[in-house]
Design a protein around this motif. Structure first.
Motif, short mmCIF file in Angstrom:
data_model
loop_
_atom_site.label_atom_id
_atom_site.label_comp_id
_atom_site.label_asym_id
_atom_site.label_seq_id
_atom_site.Cartn_x
_atom_site.Cartn_y
_atom_site.Cartn_z
N GLY A 174 0.80 -1.23 -0.08
CA GLY A 174 -0.21 -0.04 -0.01
C GLY A 174 0.66 1.18 -0.07
N THR A 175 1.98 1.15 0.77
CA THR A 175 2.65 2.36 0.84
C THR A 175 3.45 2.50 -0.45
N LEU A 176 3.69 1.51 -1.20
CA LEU A 176 4.40 1.63 -2.46
C LEU A 176 3.49 2.27 -3.45
N GLY A 177 2.18 1.87 -3.59
CA GLY A 177 1.21 2.50 -4.56
C GLY A 177 1.22 3.85 -4.23
N PHE A 178 1.16 4.35 -3.01
CA PHE A 178 0.88 5.66 -2.40
C PHE A 178 1.93 6.38 -2.91
N LEU A 179 3.35 5.90 -2.68
CA LEU A 179 4.41 6.93 -2.99
C LEU A 179 4.66 6.98 -4.70
N ALA A 180 3.99 5.92 -5.19
CA ALA A 180 4.22 6.17 -6.67
C ALA A 180 3.31 7.27 -7.21
N THR A 181 2.26 7.50 -6.50
CA THR A 181 1.11 8.54 -7.15
C THR A 181 1.35 9.75 -6.35
N THR A 182 2.13 9.88 -5.37
CA THR A 182 2.52 11.09 -4.90
C THR A 182 3.98 11.59 -4.87
N LEU A 183 4.86 10.97 -4.21
CA LEU A 183 6.31 11.39 -4.24
C LEU A 183 6.95 11.06 -5.71
N GLY A 184 6.55 10.01 -6.31
CA GLY A 184 7.03 9.68 -7.84
C GLY A 184 6.66 10.82 -8.60
N LEU A 185 5.35 11.11 -8.83
CA LEU A 185 4.82 12.11 -9.72
C LEU A 185 5.29 13.43 -9.22
N GLY A 186 5.40 13.62 -8.15
CA GLY A 186 5.83 15.09 -7.62
C GLY A 186 7.08 15.12 -8.06
N VAL A 187 8.10 14.26 -7.76
CA VAL A 187 9.48 14.43 -8.38
C VAL A 187 9.53 14.74 -9.70
N VAL A 188 8.55 14.02 -10.74
CA VAL A 188 8.85 14.01 -12.11
C VAL A 188 8.20 15.44 -12.47
N ALA A 189 7.13 16.09 -11.67
CA ALA A 189 6.68 17.40 -11.95
C ALA A 189 7.76 18.59 -11.53
N ILE A 190 8.54 18.29 -10.79
CA ILE A 190 9.45 19.22 -10.40
C ILE A 190 10.84 19.27 -11.23
N VAL A 191 10.98 17.98 -11.67
CA VAL A 191 12.30 17.82 -12.53
C VAL A 191 11.83 18.42 -13.99
N LEU A 192 10.40 18.41 -14.36
CA LEU A 192 10.05 18.62 -15.57
C LEU A 192 9.85 20.42 -15.67
N SER A 193 9.39 20.93 -14.44
CA SER A 193 9.52 22.21 -14.28
C SER A 193 10.75 22.82 -14.39
N ASN A 194 11.83 22.26 -13.90
CA ASN A 194 12.93 22.69 -14.18
C ASN A 194 13.75 22.83 -15.70
N ARG A 195 13.28 21.71 -16.15
CA ARG A 195 13.55 21.37 -17.57
C ARG A 195 12.87 22.56 -18.44
N SER A 196 11.67 22.99 -18.18
CA SER A 196 10.70 23.77 -18.82
C SER A 196 11.63 25.24 -18.67
N GLN A 197 11.99 25.44 -17.42
CA GLN A 197 12.65 26.64 -17.28
C GLN A 197 14.16 26.69 -18.13
N ALA A 198 14.90 25.63 -18.39
CA ALA A 198 16.36 25.68 -18.98
C ALA A 198 15.86 25.98 -20.46
N GLU A 199 14.69 25.33 -20.87
CA GLU A 199 14.43 25.26 -22.27
C GLU A 199 14.01 26.71 -22.63
N SER A 200 13.16 27.45 -21.65
CA SER A 200 12.93 28.86 -21.87
C SER A 200 13.89 29.71 -22.19
N ILE A 201 15.04 29.64 -21.14
CA ILE A 201 16.25 30.28 -21.18
C ILE A 201 17.03 29.98 -22.40
N LEU A 202 17.17 28.71 -22.91
CA LEU A 202 17.66 28.52 -24.22
C LEU A 202 17.31 29.12 -25.29
#
Length: 210
Positions: A174-202
């Motif tokens: 249950g903890t694995l499923g919970f972390l996949a939809t919270t921590l996992g997706l959260g980390v992906v969103a944060i990383v993609l937000s930084n990538r989006s910033q880098a692309e806009s600067i480029l």
């Protein structure tokens, strides 16, 4: 790009905070008031994060491009855990007369979460505001969450004795499923937000001078 960056950054931080709230809740046994507070806090963080990601602080920040089907499904996914928590707090499962309605509500909640979660995840994958292969991340997370719930149920039906011996494994799944939809997706969103910033600067740096 700024609207997208801040939308995804805030949404990602909200999901990570939701995961932290869930972990803290599981680490404080015998404190129902504290656990209920952490549960409500986690549900509010989850709802806020999903709504920010689906609607966006601007149109470009919406992972479903503000398409009606995607936004509607995401909104249900966002508020349903909070709804479930509020209903559970209002029902005393200690009352035998309420045991059957409560069990029905649990399965209904899982069905609603799965159905609308699948619709929302498919919309993110199809619309492709999120770059591939990360547009499939919600489907991956939903798949993990579904498997870790379905497998124990199948074991319980096929081999109840084996299921009874899985006392420590079930919570871990249950903890694995919970972390996949919270921590996992959260980390992906944060990383993609930084990538989006880098692309806009480029893009800004490579634009020709006027």
């Amino acid at each position: 790009m700024h609207g997208r960056r801040f939308s995804w950054l805030l949404g990602g931080i909200g999901l990570v905070a939701c995961s932290v709230s869930g972990i803290l809740r599981g680490s404080i046994p015998g404190a129902p008031a504290v656990n209920n507070t952490l549960t409500l806090l986690g549900d509010v963080l989850w709802a806020s994060a999903i709504l920010i990601l689906s609607i966006g602080l601007s149109r470009e920040g919406s992972v479903v491009a503000r398409k009606p089907l995607g936004v509607t499904a995401s909104a249900v996914v966002a508020v349903w855990p909070l709804t479930t928590t509020l209903v559970s707090l209002g029902i005393s499962v200690q009352n035998p007369g309420q045991a059957t309605p409560w069990q029905f509500w649990v399965y209904l909640s899982m069905l609603v979460s799965l159905m609308f979660g699948l619709i929302a995840a498919v919309q993110v994958a199809r619309i492709r505001v999120v770059a591939a292969p990360w547009n499939l991340a919600p489907l991956w997370a939903l798949g993990i969450q579904t498997v870790v719930w379905v497998v124990p149920q199948l074991i319980n039906v096929a081999a109840p004795a084996t299921f009874a011996e899985m006392g420590t494994v079930i919570p871990a799944l249950g903890t694995l499923g919970f972390l996949a939809t919270t921590l996992g997706l959260g980390v992906v969103a944060i990383v993609l937000s930084n990538r989006s910033q880098a692309e806009s600067i480029l893009v800004f740096e490579s634009s020709p001078p006027e």
